[in-house]
Every structure is written in structure tokens, then in C-alpha cells.
Design a protein around this motif. Sequence first.
Motif, PDB file in Angstrom:
ATOM      1  N   LYS A  97       2.154   6.362   5.799  1.00 21.33           N
ATOM      2  CA  LYS A  97       2.319   5.158   4.982  1.00 21.33           C
ATOM      3  C   LYS A  97       2.498   3.893   5.816  1.00 21.33           C
ATOM      4  O   LYS A  97       2.326   2.784   5.309  1.00 21.33           O
ATOM      5  N   SER A  98       2.839   4.072   7.091  1.00 18.44           N
ATOM      6  CA  SER A  98       3.033   2.899   7.944  1.00 18.44           C
ATOM      7  C   SER A  98       1.699   2.341   8.459  1.00 18.44           C
ATOM      8  O   SER A  98       1.686   1.269   9.057  1.00 18.44           O
ATOM      9  N   TYR A 136     -12.297  -3.130   5.410  1.00 15.76           N
ATOM     10  CA  TYR A 136     -11.041  -3.503   4.760  1.00 15.76           C
ATOM     11  C   TYR A 136      -9.952  -2.501   5.133  1.00 15.76           C
ATOM     12  O   TYR A 136     -10.230  -1.344   5.458  1.00 15.76           O
ATOM     13  N   ASP A 137      -8.697  -2.957   5.039  1.00 17.46           N
ATOM     14  CA  ASP A 137      -7.532  -2.089   5.187  1.00 17.46           C
ATOM     15  C   ASP A 137      -6.898  -1.890   3.819  1.00 17.46           C
ATOM     16  O   ASP A 137      -6.766  -2.845   3.039  1.00 17.46           O
ATOM     17  N   LEU A 138      -6.491  -0.659   3.530  1.00 16.08           N
ATOM     18  CA  LEU A 138      -5.830  -0.330   2.271  1.00 16.08           C
ATOM     19  C   LEU A 138      -4.362  -0.012   2.562  1.00 16.08           C
ATOM     20  O   LEU A 138      -4.059   0.953   3.274  1.00 16.08           O
ATOM     21  N   TYR A 139      -3.462  -0.824   2.004  1.00 14.44           N
ATOM     22  CA  TYR A 139      -2.030  -0.650   2.235  1.00 14.44           C
ATOM     23  C   TYR A 139      -1.376  -0.042   0.995  1.00 14.44           C
ATOM     24  O   TYR A 139      -1.585  -0.515  -0.131  1.00 14.44           O
ATOM     25  N   ASN A 140      -0.570   0.969   1.217  1.00 14.07           N
ATOM     26  CA  ASN A 140       0.121   1.661   0.131  1.00 14.07           C
ATOM     27  C   ASN A 140       1.335   0.849  -0.313  1.00 14.07           C
ATOM     28  O   ASN A 140       2.203   0.528   0.496  1.00 14.07           O
ATOM     29  N   LEU A 141       1.403   0.524  -1.602  1.00 14.31           N
ATOM     30  CA  LEU A 141       2.524  -0.246  -2.132  1.00 14.31           C
ATOM     31  C   LEU A 141       3.510   0.626  -2.920  1.00 14.31           C
ATOM     32  O   LEU A 141       4.478   0.104  -3.466  1.00 14.31           O
ATOM     33  N   THR A 142       3.254   1.941  -2.984  1.00 15.98           N
ATOM     34  CA  THR A 142       4.127   2.833  -3.750  1.00 15.98           C
ATOM     35  C   THR A 142       5.104   3.551  -2.815  1.00 15.98           C
ATOM     36  O   THR A 142       4.926   3.591  -1.603  1.00 15.98           O
ATOM     37  N   GLN A 143       6.116   4.163  -3.418  1.00 17.67           N
ATOM     38  CA  GLN A 143       7.120   4.899  -2.654  1.00 17.67           C
ATOM     39  C   GLN A 143       6.840   6.401  -2.636  1.00 17.67           C
ATOM     40  O   GLN A 143       7.167   7.090  -1.667  1.00 17.67           O
ATOM     41  N   ASN A 144       6.215   6.912  -3.697  1.00 16.31           N
ATOM     42  CA  ASN A 144       6.151   8.362  -3.892  1.00 16.31           C
ATOM     43  C   ASN A 144       4.772   8.967  -3.659  1.00 16.31           C
ATOM     44  O   ASN A 144       4.645  10.202  -3.641  1.00 16.31           O
ATOM     45  N   GLU A 145       3.749   8.153  -3.492  1.00 16.20           N
ATOM     46  CA  GLU A 145       2.394   8.684  -3.362  1.00 16.20           C
ATOM     47  C   GLU A 145       1.727   8.194  -2.080  1.00 16.20           C
ATOM     48  O   GLU A 145       1.992   7.087  -1.616  1.00 16.20           O
ATOM     49  N   THR A 146       0.859   9.023  -1.531  1.00 20.47           N
ATOM     50  CA  THR A 146       0.001   8.581  -0.440  1.00 20.47           C
ATOM     51  C   THR A 146      -1.266   7.984  -1.050  1.00 20.47           C
ATOM     52  O   THR A 146      -1.530   8.135  -2.251  1.00 20.47           O
ATOM     53  N   VAL A 147      -2.070   7.299  -0.235  1.00 20.09           N
ATOM     54  CA  VAL A 147      -3.268   6.634  -0.754  1.00 20.09           C
ATOM     55  C   VAL A 147      -4.246   7.647  -1.346  1.00 20.09           C
ATOM     56  O   VAL A 147      -4.840   7.415  -2.401  1.00 20.09           O
ATOM     57  N   ASP A 148      -4.413   8.802  -0.699  1.00 21.83           N
ATOM     58  CA  ASP A 148      -5.319   9.812  -1.253  1.00 21.83           C
ATOM     59  C   ASP A 148      -4.821  10.333  -2.590  1.00 21.83           C
ATOM     60  O   ASP A 148      -5.611  10.601  -3.504  1.00 21.83           O
ATOM     61  N   GLN A 149      -3.495  10.462  -2.761  1.00 25.11           N
ATOM     62  CA  GLN A 149      -2.945  10.907  -4.043  1.00 25.11           C
ATOM     63  C   GLN A 149      -3.179   9.862  -5.135  1.00 25.11           C
ATOM     64  O   GLN A 149      -3.454  10.219  -6.295  1.00 25.11           O
ATOM     65  N   ILE A 150      -3.099   8.593  -4.767  1.00 23.83           N
ATOM     66  CA  ILE A 150      -3.382   7.525  -5.736  1.00 23.83           C
ATOM     67  C   ILE A 150      -4.813   7.625  -6.225  1.00 23.83           C
ATOM     68  O   ILE A 150      -5.102   7.498  -7.430  1.00 23.83           O
TER      69      ILE A 150
END
Length: 266
Positions: A104-105, A10-24
Amino acid sequence: MEKYHTIYFYDLYNLTQNETVDQIFFNSFNEGNNGYIFHIKSKKYNFDIIELDEDHCFGRLSKYEDYKESMTTIITKKDEQPLNPSDYIFEKFTFFFIKFNRDKSKPSKLSVINNIGLKIEQCFTEYFLLKYKMLPILIKPTITPNIKDQIKNLKKVSKIDCTLSDTTLNNNQTSFLRIFDCSCYFKKLSAKITFREKNPEKLQDIIDNANVTYSHLKITGWSETGKEYINVLERIFTKSSKIEMRYISLQNFEPIKKALNDFSAL
């Protein structure tokens, strides 16, 4: 004992502006190693995070179920005495590995051992909605950019599963249909085809005409990294890997983590 287990990607896409996926993930799973229990339609689930750092997350997803009545008796090996199943809760679980991408891209990569009844994308979605009250990450099956190259890389094609499209059935276009020399109309026609030769000559023709001829087309074969299952129309694939999953071996997570980590880079 080693056994082949199917691994999904699977691919995980970041939908937030201020956090990276690891921070989430750090913010969502920050309460130690006691587990993260949640419910979906009255069913109890639990995320057990085994490792979490800026590079990756490795963990286990569990689902708890009561015994379902069936014509099965559970007995002990020692004295062959029946157990009362109502005294027990059954835990079904699977393992997952996430390779974080701080850009994030680009998506982070999730690989998970298949276990029927455990839809990890749904479980992560429900859990994040509980924590964030919104969806911070979108999880989608990994799409193969060039499915034809993926198939060409197979060293051996062993099976094709296909369902003919409505257009093919209505027009009676293929020689495959002409074996049914009758005036009846087919609602659906599926087939499983196995081959004697490594790569059938007509395989390229099948792929080139897939979107018109078939409503479902799945090719099973072997590559240098193991057995692959390629869904041609959806452009997604899964792999099988030998992983030791005995009860005793489940106390040592390294072989499982290594298998998922190796495939997360593909």
C-alpha cells in the motif's frame, strides 16, 4: 499494418484501509465479461475487462457516440452505396494495462494507449464513485524522479516545443526575443524547434533554466525503447510504440497487452 501509438503512464494510489488495489478491482468488476456500462454527462462508456488476476488487469475502455453532422458521406466498399449514419453508433475505444502492487505504500502502475477524447483517469474515477459512493483509488500521471537523467538517456533529440514564460517576455531576457527588434509587447510566444544534430550543445542550458525561462517545455527524442515525449516542467513523459491495430488484429489482444505490459515496468 503497424502504427505508432502514444502510451501514457499513471500511478494508482490506494485510498482505503482494508483493501489492496487488486481487491478493489475484483470487487468493482465481478459480474462476468458482459461489460460495465456507465455515463458521464449523458455520454455512454463501457469497461470491458479482458483479464483480471492478483498480478494485473488488462482491459478496454469504450465510448459510444452518435454520428455528428459533417461534410462526410459513409459509403460501402462493395457497391459504393451511401449508408445512413443515423442507423449506426460509433464506438471509440482504447486499451489499458494495470500492474498491481499489493504494498500500500507504493502505487500500482497503469499504462494506456492514448485516444483523444477518452480520459481514462476521469472514467475510472466516475466508475468507482458509482460503485463505492466514495473514491477508493487516486490516479495521477507518473512523475519522473529525475527528469534530467531521463533526457540524458535519449540517443537523439529531434524537437523542442516551448512557450516563453511571462517573466521572460516582460524582461525581454533572451536572444530568442531580440530577433523581434520592435517596441511591441508580446502576450504569448511559442516555438517548435527541430535539430540537424543528434543532441544540440545548448540542450543542458535549456533544461537548467527551464523553470524561469519557459511556461511550457516539451522535448521529443529517441531512447533505446522508442520515441519519447518529455514534459520538462511537469516531469511526466509518454512513449510511442508500434502496435498493430487493424480490425482483424483486434480479435487478438496479445500484441497490445504485451506492449502495455512491457512499458508498465519502466
